[in-house]
Write a protein that holds these residues in place. Structure first.
Motif, PDB file in Angstrom:
ATOM      1  N   LEU A  17       0.834  -1.213   0.000  1.00 46.17           N
ATOM      2  CA  LEU A  17       0.000   0.000   0.000  1.00 46.17           C
ATOM      3  C   LEU A  17       0.868   1.262   0.000  1.00 46.17           C
ATOM      4  O   LEU A  17       0.575   2.224  -0.721  1.00 46.17           O
ATOM      5  CB  LEU A  17      -0.922   0.016   1.230  1.00 46.17           C
ATOM      6  CG  LEU A  17      -2.114  -0.959   1.174  1.00 46.17           C
ATOM      7  CD1 LEU A  17      -2.845  -0.966   2.509  1.00 46.17           C
ATOM      8  CD2 LEU A  17      -3.072  -0.571   0.054  1.00 46.17           C
ATOM      9  N   SER A  18       1.942   1.232   0.810  1.00 46.70           N
ATOM     10  CA  SER A  18       2.769   2.441   0.901  1.00 46.70           C
ATOM     11  C   SER A  18       3.510   2.696  -0.413  1.00 46.70           C
ATOM     12  O   SER A  18       3.555   3.827  -0.898  1.00 46.70           O
ATOM     13  CB  SER A  18       3.752   2.333   2.065  1.00 46.70           C
ATOM     14  OG  SER A  18       4.577   1.219   1.882  1.00 46.70           O
ATOM     15  N   ILE A  19       4.052   1.630  -0.997  1.00 48.43           N
ATOM     16  CA  ILE A  19       4.753   1.810  -2.283  1.00 48.43           C
ATOM     17  C   ILE A  19       3.744   2.244  -3.350  1.00 48.43           C
ATOM     18  O   ILE A  19       4.001   3.140  -4.159  1.00 48.43           O
ATOM     19  CB  ILE A  19       5.441   0.491  -2.719  1.00 48.43           C
ATOM     20  CG1 ILE A  19       6.544   0.119  -1.730  1.00 48.43           C
ATOM     21  CG2 ILE A  19       5.990   0.594  -4.141  1.00 48.43           C
ATOM     22  CD1 ILE A  19       7.840   0.857  -1.900  1.00 48.43           C
ATOM     23  N   THR A  75       0.930   3.849  -2.984  1.00 50.51           N
ATOM     24  CA  THR A  75       0.509   5.238  -2.776  1.00 50.51           C
ATOM     25  C   THR A  75       1.546   6.209  -3.346  1.00 50.51           C
ATOM     26  O   THR A  75       1.218   7.123  -4.106  1.00 50.51           O
ATOM     27  CB  THR A  75       0.342   5.511  -1.260  1.00 50.51           C
ATOM     28  OG1 THR A  75      -0.548   4.533  -0.739  1.00 50.51           O
ATOM     29  CG2 THR A  75      -0.222   6.888  -0.997  1.00 50.51           C
ATOM     30  N   VAL A  76       2.819   5.946  -2.998  1.00 48.44           N
ATOM     31  CA  VAL A  76       3.872   6.863  -3.443  1.00 48.44           C
ATOM     32  C   VAL A  76       4.031   6.811  -4.969  1.00 48.44           C
ATOM     33  O   VAL A  76       4.144   7.859  -5.635  1.00 48.44           O
ATOM     34  CB  VAL A  76       5.201   6.541  -2.719  1.00 48.44           C
ATOM     35  CG1 VAL A  76       6.350   7.341  -3.296  1.00 48.44           C
ATOM     36  CG2 VAL A  76       5.066   6.839  -1.239  1.00 48.44           C
ATOM     37  N   LEU A 121       3.409   9.922  -7.479  1.00 45.29           N
ATOM     38  CA  LEU A 121       4.512  10.377  -8.331  1.00 45.29           C
ATOM     39  C   LEU A 121       4.078  10.455  -9.791  1.00 45.29           C
ATOM     40  O   LEU A 121       4.347  11.444 -10.480  1.00 45.29           O
ATOM     41  CB  LEU A 121       5.705   9.419  -8.205  1.00 45.29           C
ATOM     42  CG  LEU A 121       6.629   9.632  -7.010  1.00 45.29           C
ATOM     43  CD1 LEU A 121       7.746   8.599  -7.020  1.00 45.29           C
ATOM     44  CD2 LEU A 121       7.229  11.041  -7.021  1.00 45.29           C
TER      45      LEU A 121
END
Lengths: 108, 598
Positions: free
Chosen positions: B503-505, B507-508, B512
């Motif tokens: 999820l964190s990757i 989202t980023v 981007l």
């Protein structure tokens, strides 16, 4: 760490937490050095038109060009971007992991 | 403690082995006058030193090595200058060659020769590829880890000699128990923390009394007597009277006479099974039944005097040759030069593991000396003609047997003994535990503390199962660093949450791509982001437009999630495999030391 919790228990049940600053610095360094080395590599290779594709980074990194000064600017931009990415990933990860771990604890 | 207070207690100690004598010594130091009852004609119990024509023979070979400070202090207090620091060397003798112990792969392979090494390697591979599915016996357990060939050479014959049963019958749990304390912490820390030099020194060396352990125990006996205590020899306890308050008195048989000795407090190192059987009134049937069910392994030492100044440099050697019955050979001169009165001669102790009453046990001393002479000649350590004299000493109940049922029976007896408030059982056989001399002594010390100071030390918990792991644990016994490193390991080896990382990757990545697209849209121009638009090849419908930036956000999130999830999965798997590998290595390292425990 709880005194009686064995390493086995910790490893098997706990979720790792990422150090956001550290992660940011590491990702920043990798990205910054990546741009720096990639730029200088193209400079060393030389040719009529040096790095037309890499030069497109200038669209996002204002002032960046495929020359030595540009490689230094790229290093700074790369580091800043990488830091932001690493820092954000870690923060988001820790936040989600925390919530998921609490949820799991609540269930058990 | 004043004299009057001391005289209120009449303390009887049954057994003058390490545990009983230590308890007696501690009591004497507190101005008590205990009575020690020893059935043999000399003190020391399983750690006694026999003598024959000026030669001293240590029954079993007792290294003086301990991590218990109180015990170390007592050894030094008693022996002083007579306490020697000796180098340690013990190897395996097989097929006429010496092999390092613990086993070292290169040394083992060189010693066994090229073809045997190939056989071992192939056998190892075969059992790694197709192991026993169920590890029920010791044989299967070791074979799965080392291969059949190595098992046959280095484990089978010696284990069978010591325990008297086939490795196919010996339970796998028996071996598994030996490494049960191999925690992840130990494994990981041992990889990263350097061993303490001092501890390493103690592994390569050990302390030893100049004339064997008997020297220590005779000195303790003298000190007890000097303080007014009494050590009665040839005084076997044949009856134990009990009442509702616990033990009342013991009946001692000495030279055909019986004597009843009353006491207020009792400490006993006699085998707990014997204690139960001698009670009057008798113990409940279930307890008596349990006492019948606990078993022991015995051994006898054939002591030979060899007319040669040097035979081999080891303190002792393990004999793996299946063609001979001898299991271990002690070279007493290498324990201490004072064990041998004539420097031109060597004294050996050939240890035969047996069971009281079996053929070997019942053989005459002359026959046993002949057997020893023949076997020594056969394995090629020395020729029979060099052996000029010999004698035999038998050691009953040397090893408590841990069979599949012993734990249940021992629990029954423990509970019964706990109901006798003025009685404490100590020592190897008193507790039916595989305790070394130092731990036996420590139980004696703790028993005295319980009795005199009202402490609540659990003597049953003093054990040496963990001692088997002492060296690997010692290697990582750097307490100040341990907690910090443990914290670090917990950080490094804990799981990475796959979903959270995905999820964190995601989202980023999504943000981007969204921002990159939007920047190009805002900058404008005739052709917007021709290169970035190539992403359409992978993300159908994506374009460098405001709506495309939203689509890019979704695509970026999705692909980032998959990438992050896979990364976390692979990272967790590799961390687990790495830990498993370390564990396996440590297990092998520990198993190489199994023989010592055996």
């Amino acid at each position: 760490m709880a005194e009686r919790e064995s390493l086995e228990e910790i490893v098997l049940t706990r979720l790792v937490r990422l150090n956001a600053s550290l992660q940011g610095i590491v990702t920043g360094l990798v990205a910054g050095l990546g741009v720096f080395i990639a730029t200088n590599w193209l400079l060393l290779q030389g040719g009529d038109v040096v790095g037309p594709h890499l030069a497109l980074l200038g669209q996002f990194f204002i002032g960046y060009e495929v020359n030595f000064v540009g490689s230094l600017i790229g290093l700074a931009y790369g580091f800043a971007t990488g830091f932001l990415v690493g820092y954000s990933v870690s923060h988001i990860y820790n936040w989600i992991a925390e919530r998921r771990e609490n949820k799991q604890k609540g269930r058990s | 403690m004043d004299q009057q207070k001391a005289s209120e207690k009449q303390i009887i100690i049954i057994g003058a082995g390490p545990a009983g004598l230590t308890a007696g010594y501690e009591l004497a130091k507190l101005n008590h006058r205990p009575i020690l009852l020893e059935k043999d004609d000399q003190v020391g119990g399983l750690a006694r030193t026999e003598s024959y024509k000026g030669f001293y023979f240590d029954m079993g070979g007792h290294r003086f090595f301990t991590k218990v400070e109180e015990v170390k202090k007592m050894w030094q207090e008693i022996l002083g200058q007579d306490f020697l620091r000796r180098p340690r060397l013990s190897r395996i003798f097989y097929n006429g060659k010496f092999f390092d112990y613990p086993l070292k792969p290169v040394n083992a392979l060189f010693g066994l020769g090229f073809w045997e090494s190939i056989r071992i390697a192939l056998s190892y591979l075969r059992w790694q590829l197709s192991p026993y599915r169920h590890e029920e016996s010791f044989e299967q357990w070791v074979t799965n880890r080392f291969g059949k060939r190595l098992f046959e050479i280095f484990f089978k014959s010696y284990t069978e000699k010591v325990w008297g049963i086939s490795c196919a019958e010996l339970k796998a749990e028996w071996a598994a128990q030996r490494i049960k304390d191999l925690s992840l912490k130990t494994v990981l820390l041992s990889m990263f923390i350097k061993p303490k030099k001092t501890i390493k020194t103690l592994i390569d060396q050990f302390d030893y009394p100049r004339r064997g352990p008997g020297m220590m125990w005779n000195a303790v006996k003298e000190r007890i007597e000097r303080h007014g205590g009494e050590v009665r020899m040839n005084a076997g306890v044949i009856g134990i009277h009990r009442n509702s308050n616990g033990i009342e008195s013991v009946v001692v048989g000495c030279n055909g006479n019986k004597e009843t000795i009353r006491g207020t407090h009792f400490i006993s190192s006699m085998p707990v099974t014997e204690f139960i059987k001698r009670l009057d009134p008798p113990a409940p049937p279930a307890v008596l039944h349990a006492a019948e069910k606990l078993n022991y392994r015995d051994f006898l030492t054939v002591c030979l005097i060899v007319n040669k100044p040097d035979l081999f440099p080891d303190n002792w050697i393990y004999v793996h040759d299946p063609d001979v019955k001898v299991g271990r050979i002690q070279n007493f001169k290498n324990w201490s030069l004072d064990m041998v009165p004539d420097p031109t001669k060597t004294s050996l102790g050939l240890e035969y593991f047996c069971t009281e009453g079996d053929t070997l046990w019942n053989m005459s001393d002359d026959d046993l000396v002949s057997l020893g002479r023949r076997e020594l000649d056969r394995i090629g350590l020395t020729s029979a003609s060099d052996i000029e004299d010999g004698c035999v000493f038998r050691v009953p109940k040397a090893y408590p047997i841990y069979d599949s049922e012993y734990r249940d029976y021992l629990t029954i007896m423990k509970e019964f003994v706990a109901g006798l408030p003025n009685y404490q059982t100590v020592g190897r056989n008193g507790l039916h535990r595989y305790n070394n001399q130092d731990h036996a002594m420590f139980t004696g010390m703790l028993a005295v503390r319980n009795m005199m100071f009202g402490e609540k030390n659990d003597l049953w918990s003093v054990n040496t199962d963990s001692e088997y792991l002492e060296e690997i644990h010692d290697n990582v016994d750097c307490e100040p660093a341990v907690n910090t490193v443990k914290e670090a390991f917990a950080q490094v080896f804990s799981k990475l949450d796959r979903v959270a990382f995905g999820l964190s990757i995601g989202t980023v990545c999504g943000i981007l791509l969204f921002l990159a697209t939007l920047v190009l849209v805002l900058k404008g121009g005739d052709v917007l982001g021709p290169r970035l638009e190539l992403l359409e090849n992978y993300f159908p419908g994506y374009s460098v437009t405001p709506s495309g930036s939203l689509l890019g956000l979704g695509y970026g999130f999705f692909s980032g999630f998959i990438g992050g999830w896979c990364f976390a999965f692979l990272r967790n798997t590799s961390a687990f495999l790495y830990m498993a590998l370390l564990h396996r290595r440590a297990e092998h390292q520990l198993l190489r030391k199994l023989l010592e425990y055996v």
